[in-house]
Write a protein that holds these residues in place. Structure first.
Motif: not given
Length: 389
Positions: A300-321
């Motif tokens: 749990l300590a390892w999980f709670a040490g998550v940094a912004n660099e560890d988090i990836s997010m998908p960029v999706k098109d809200y116009g067409y897709d």
């Protein structure tokens, strides 16, 4: 069962809280502790990590009871400040959805489909001590003869008022871009033409479900900070994804886990429950949610040490897709890159815009930390699991 070098219990941590000996840090502070000390020593030293988010949470609302007055009534239709509420529950119970617009919204008359006032505004008005206008209709029965009710009420006048939210705290989400040649209006805010801005949500490393990605400690019965008061997790939220694709830290690659939450609305604070009018889309509710993560072991300590660099997010098109239900990723970036203010989209440098408040998310985590350190908030053990794998 996994073998851990550190094994604590919630009861032991609560006893340390009662004695004023608990070590409590917010999720941003935990990052450096894990980096410097390692996960085992971090788990030994820290008892609780507090998380926080302050973000639009459309799937929220208020379950309330208006009480009876002679002659009594079985309500079939009800409005608060001309915002329709659902009344097919019981005699004088009703549910107000945060995104429900007022029927006489002046902005909607000028620009159809655009709303300036709705359920979330009624909720904030009530918390701020304002009177709202209640109008109710009924068909009348022998036992419930009243057919109409018309009066002003305040939150104090309602015998019961419970915030009851079907879907809050998305574990991860899309960043939104628009690849068409015209501005579009979405629940993620306005998106300018030709990938001129990318709007993104979540509180990153502060966000509750990034700090306990497998729901080891979060489940039915978990006590939380909700809207400035105390609330509870009552299970998984709607649209909860049980088996998302994850990275090596357990972070889902897209929208996945959600929570269903409840709390005593009368004990909440309007600072953490704020109505939003999203231009061209409608009404939403910005809500503060904070969840304590007990450091029971080094995992749990390892999980709670998550940094912004560890988090990836998908960029999706809200116009067409997105409108056509196409789950195509335009690109994928880290949360740290989104927070930098600029990313590259299809070879173009594009401004990034948060719809989640980092400063308010941190305030929520720190307020929860303050409560725990003062002995005003004890942890609870979950009574049932939320499926996550």
């Amino acid at each position: 069962m996994a073998e851990y070098k550190v094994n604590k219990t919630v009861q032991e941590i609560n006893e340390r809280i009662r004695q004023g000996k608990a070590v409590v840090v917010n999720a941003e502070e935990m990052i450096e502790i894990v980096r410097k000390e390692g996960k085992v020593k971090a788990a030994q030293e820290v008892d609780v990590v507090t998380t926080g988010t302050f973000s639009p949470m459309c799937s929220s609302g208020l379950l309330f009871n208006i009480g009876q007055q002679p002659p009594v009534m079985k309500v079939s239709k009800l409005w608060l400040n001309n915002v329709p509420c659902y009344s097919g529950i019981a005699a004088v119970d009703a549910y107000l959805g945060a995104t429900e617009p007022a029927e006489d919204d002046p902005l909607n008359k000028v620009h159809p489909g655009r709303f300036a006032y709705g359920g979330a505004h009624v909720m904030e008005d009530l918390l701020r001590g304002k009177a709202v206008h209640l109008r109710a209709e009924a068909y009348g029965t022998d036992c419930y003869p009243r057919r109409e009710l018309d009066k002003d009420v305040t939150l104090a006048d309602l015998p019961n008022a419970v915030m009851l939210n079907p879907r809050n705290c998305y574990q991860n989400y899309n960043a939104a871009v628009n690849l068409t040649n015209r501005t579009i209006y979405t629940y993620m805010g306005p998106l300018k033409a030709n990938a001129s801005n990318v709007n993104y949500a979540t509180a990153g490393a502060l966000s509750p479900l990034f700090n306990d990605p497998y729901f080891r400690t979060i489940g039915m019965g978990t006590r939380i900070f909700l809207g400035g008061g105390i609330g509870y997790v009552i299970g998984e939220g709607t649209q909860h994804v049980q088996k998302p694709k994850r990275n090596e830290r357990g972070i889902p690659e897209g929208g996945s886990g959600t929570l269903m939450l409840k709390g005593d609305f009368k004990k909440m604070n309007a600072r953490y429950v704020r109505a939003q009018s999203i231009i061209g889309y409608g009404v939403s509710l910005a809500l503060g949610v904070g969840i304590p993560i007990p450091m029971l072991n080094e995992e749990l300590a390892w999980f709670a040490g998550v940094a912004n660099e560890d988090i990836s997010m998908p960029v999706k098109d809200y116009g067409y897709d997105y409108p056509n239900g196409i789950p195509r990723e335009v690109t994928r970036v880290s949360f740290a890159e989104l927070r930098s203010g600029r990313i590259m989209v299809n070879g173009k440098e594009t401004a990034t815009v948060p719809v989640t408040s980092h400063s308010m998310s941190l305030e929520v985590a720190d307020k929860l930390k303050e409560w725990i350190l003062a002995g005003k908030f004890l942890l609870t053990e979950k009574q049932d699991d939320i499926p996550s794998f």
